[in-house]
Motif scaffolding. Structure first.
Motif, PDB file in Angstrom:
ATOM      1  N   VAL A 148       1.028  -1.131   0.165  1.00  0.00           N
ATOM      2  CA  VAL A 148      -0.031   0.193   0.017  1.00  0.00           C
ATOM      3  C   VAL A 148       0.806   1.306   0.049  1.00  0.00           C
ATOM      4  N   SER A 149       1.962   1.203   0.897  1.00  0.00           N
ATOM      5  CA  SER A 149       2.805   2.478   0.775  1.00  0.00           C
ATOM      6  C   SER A 149       3.963   2.160   1.558  1.00  0.00           C
ATOM      7  N   ALA A 150       5.085   3.061   1.069  1.00  0.00           N
ATOM      8  CA  ALA A 150       6.482   2.956   1.725  1.00  0.00           C
ATOM      9  C   ALA A 150       6.999   4.029   1.464  1.00  0.00           C
ATOM     10  N   VAL A 151       7.908   4.384   2.898  1.00  0.00           N
ATOM     11  CA  VAL A 151       8.848   5.493   2.889  1.00  0.00           C
ATOM     12  C   VAL A 151      10.234   4.958   3.288  1.00  0.00           C
ATOM     13  N   ALA A 152      11.081   5.389   2.594  1.00  0.00           N
ATOM     14  CA  ALA A 152      12.514   5.092   2.810  1.00  0.00           C
ATOM     15  C   ALA A 152      13.121   6.326   3.389  1.00  0.00           C
ATOM     16  N   ARG A 153      14.026   6.241   4.678  1.00  0.00           N
ATOM     17  CA  ARG A 153      14.614   7.398   5.211  1.00  0.00           C
ATOM     18  C   ARG A 153      16.165   6.941   5.350  1.00  0.00           C
ATOM     19  N   GLU A 154      17.219   7.803   4.948  1.00  0.00           N
ATOM     20  CA  GLU A 154      18.500   7.640   5.085  1.00  0.00           C
ATOM     21  C   GLU A 154      18.535   7.245   6.666  1.00  0.00           C
ATOM     22  N   ASN A 155      19.413   6.370   6.866  1.00  0.00           N
ATOM     23  CA  ASN A 155      19.737   5.619   8.192  1.00  0.00           C
ATOM     24  C   ASN A 155      21.208   5.138   8.385  1.00  0.00           C
ATOM     25  N   GLY A 156      22.133   5.813   7.839  1.00  0.00           N
ATOM     26  CA  GLY A 156      23.563   5.201   7.686  1.00  0.00           C
ATOM     27  C   GLY A 156      24.011   5.810   8.982  1.00  0.00           C
ATOM     28  N   THR A 157      25.470   5.300   8.796  1.00  0.00           N
ATOM     29  CA  THR A 157      26.427   5.390   9.981  1.00  0.00           C
ATOM     30  C   THR A 157      27.479   6.227   9.281  1.00  0.00           C
ATOM     31  N   SER A 158      28.703   6.692  10.214  1.00  0.00           N
ATOM     32  CA  SER A 158      29.656   7.210   9.360  1.00  0.00           C
ATOM     33  C   SER A 158      30.416   6.218   8.555  1.00  0.00           C
ATOM     34  N   SER A 159      30.289   4.962   8.591  1.00  0.00           N
ATOM     35  CA  SER A 159      30.946   4.169   7.749  1.00  0.00           C
ATOM     36  C   SER A 159      30.177   3.267   6.820  1.00  0.00           C
ATOM     37  N   GLU A 160      28.759   3.262   7.156  1.00  0.00           N
ATOM     38  CA  GLU A 160      27.930   2.367   6.293  1.00  0.00           C
ATOM     39  C   GLU A 160      26.766   3.195   5.786  1.00  0.00           C
ATOM     40  N   ASP A 161      26.434   3.106   4.438  1.00  0.00           N
ATOM     41  CA  ASP A 161      25.031   3.625   3.952  1.00  0.00           C
ATOM     42  C   ASP A 161      23.957   2.723   4.346  1.00  0.00           C
ATOM     43  N   GLY A 162      22.887   3.350   4.669  1.00  0.00           N
ATOM     44  CA  GLY A 162      21.758   2.456   5.073  1.00  0.00           C
ATOM     45  C   GLY A 162      20.230   3.092   5.046  1.00  0.00           C
ATOM     46  N   HIS A 163      19.252   2.428   5.330  1.00  0.00           N
ATOM     47  CA  HIS A 163      18.026   3.118   5.093  1.00  0.00           C
ATOM     48  C   HIS A 163      17.134   2.313   6.402  1.00  0.00           C
ATOM     49  N   ALA A 164      16.143   3.195   6.771  1.00  0.00           N
ATOM     50  CA  ALA A 164      14.797   2.660   7.666  1.00  0.00           C
ATOM     51  C   ALA A 164      13.802   2.925   6.523  1.00  0.00           C
ATOM     52  N   THR A 165      13.037   1.908   6.437  1.00  0.00           N
ATOM     53  CA  THR A 165      12.040   1.854   5.575  1.00  0.00           C
ATOM     54  C   THR A 165      10.855   1.264   6.357  1.00  0.00           C
ATOM     55  N   ASP A 166       9.587   2.250   6.199  1.00  0.00           N
ATOM     56  CA  ASP A 166       8.414   1.919   6.541  1.00  0.00           C
ATOM     57  C   ASP A 166       7.388   1.371   5.531  1.00  0.00           C
ATOM     58  N   LEU A 167       6.926   0.264   5.579  1.00  0.00           N
ATOM     59  CA  LEU A 167       6.098  -0.456   4.609  1.00  0.00           C
ATOM     60  C   LEU A 167       4.699  -0.723   5.107  1.00  0.00           C
ATOM     61  N   ALA A 168       3.805  -0.435   4.145  1.00  0.00           N
ATOM     62  CA  ALA A 168       2.250  -1.107   4.533  1.00  0.00           C
ATOM     63  C   ALA A 168       1.943  -2.124   3.549  1.00  0.00           C
ATOM     64  N   LEU A 169       1.601  -3.116   4.051  1.00  0.00           N
ATOM     65  CA  LEU A 169       0.842  -4.221   3.388  1.00  0.00           C
ATOM     66  C   LEU A 169      -0.830  -4.378   3.695  1.00  0.00           C
ATOM     67  N   GLY A 170      -1.276  -4.389   2.683  1.00  0.00           N
ATOM     68  CA  GLY A 170      -2.809  -4.469   2.687  1.00  0.00           C
ATOM     69  C   GLY A 170      -3.244  -6.030   2.339  1.00  0.00           C
ATOM     70  N   ILE A 171      -4.108  -6.467   3.108  1.00  0.00           N
ATOM     71  CA  ILE A 171      -4.863  -7.745   3.122  1.00  0.00           C
ATOM     72  C   ILE A 171      -6.162  -7.643   2.772  1.00  0.00           C
ATOM     73  N   TRP A 172      -6.914  -7.697   1.660  1.00  0.00           N
ATOM     74  CA  TRP A 172      -8.132  -7.739   1.141  1.00  0.00           C
ATOM     75  C   TRP A 172      -8.952  -8.994   1.172  1.00  0.00           C
ATOM     76  N   CYS A 173     -10.026  -8.957   2.137  1.00  0.00           N
ATOM     77  CA  CYS A 173     -10.773 -10.121   1.980  1.00  0.00           C
ATOM     78  C   CYS A 173     -12.373  -9.494   2.061  1.00  0.00           C
ATOM     79  N   ARG A 174     -13.173 -10.500   1.643  1.00  0.00           N
ATOM     80  CA  ARG A 174     -14.668 -10.306   1.583  1.00  0.00           C
ATOM     81  C   ARG A 174     -15.431 -11.252   2.199  1.00  0.00           C
ATOM     82  N   GLY A 175     -16.580 -11.079   2.850  1.00  0.00           N
ATOM     83  CA  GLY A 175     -17.608 -12.118   3.172  1.00  0.00           C
ATOM     84  C   GLY A 175     -17.568 -12.788   4.377  1.00  0.00           C
TER      85      GLY A 175
END
Length: 135
Positions: A47-74
């Motif tokens: 459904v959505s995703a947001v990646a933010r820089e989350n590295g250290t002085s020696s490593e590049d990295g990211h913190a990513t928030d994701l949303a999964l939607g499960i749709w069902c009916r009945g």
């Protein structure tokens, strides 16, 4: 470099499509990168995703928030929550090696079932946070 969002979506989608428990509950491999317009229930989509820089002085990295939607009916929220439980178990097996990244951790932040306006369709939102390092 592949974006962390793309790398995570592909790894999670591959993991869920290969999980026989998840596939059985979905009654097929209905796991989509983007929410489809017309598809049989139940199904899963990112459904959505947001990646933010989350590295250290020696490593590049990211913190990513994701949303999964499960749709069902009945069947009320129960079916969606059962699928969410199976997805949670499966996510523990997402490989650390991603395209251009290494998965440091993947956490489930919350699960929220919400009935839609039609009164029959449920969307169970799964909110995730991943920390990755660039390789």
């Amino acid at each position: 470099m592949t974006s962390p969002i793309h790398a995570l979506r592909e790894a999670i989608r591959s993991q869920l499509q290969a999980d026989p428990g998840v596939v059985a509950l979905l009654r097929d491999t209905k796991i989509f990168a983007d929410p489809p317009k017309h598809v049989a229930f139940p199904h899963i989509a990112f459904v959505s995703a947001v990646a933010r820089e989350n590295g250290t002085s020696s490593e590049d990295g990211h913190a990513t928030d994701l949303a999964l939607g499960i749709w069902c009916r009945g069947n009320g929220s129960g079916e969606g929550l059962q699928i969410a439980d199976a997805v949670t178990v499966s996510l523990a097996s997402v490989p650390a090696s991603l395209s251009g990244h290494r998965l440091v951790n993947l956490l489930l932040l919350g699960v929220e079932p919400v009935v839609q306006k039609d009164g029959e369709t449920w969307r169970v939102m799964m909110r995730l946070r991943a920390v990755t390092e660039v390789v």
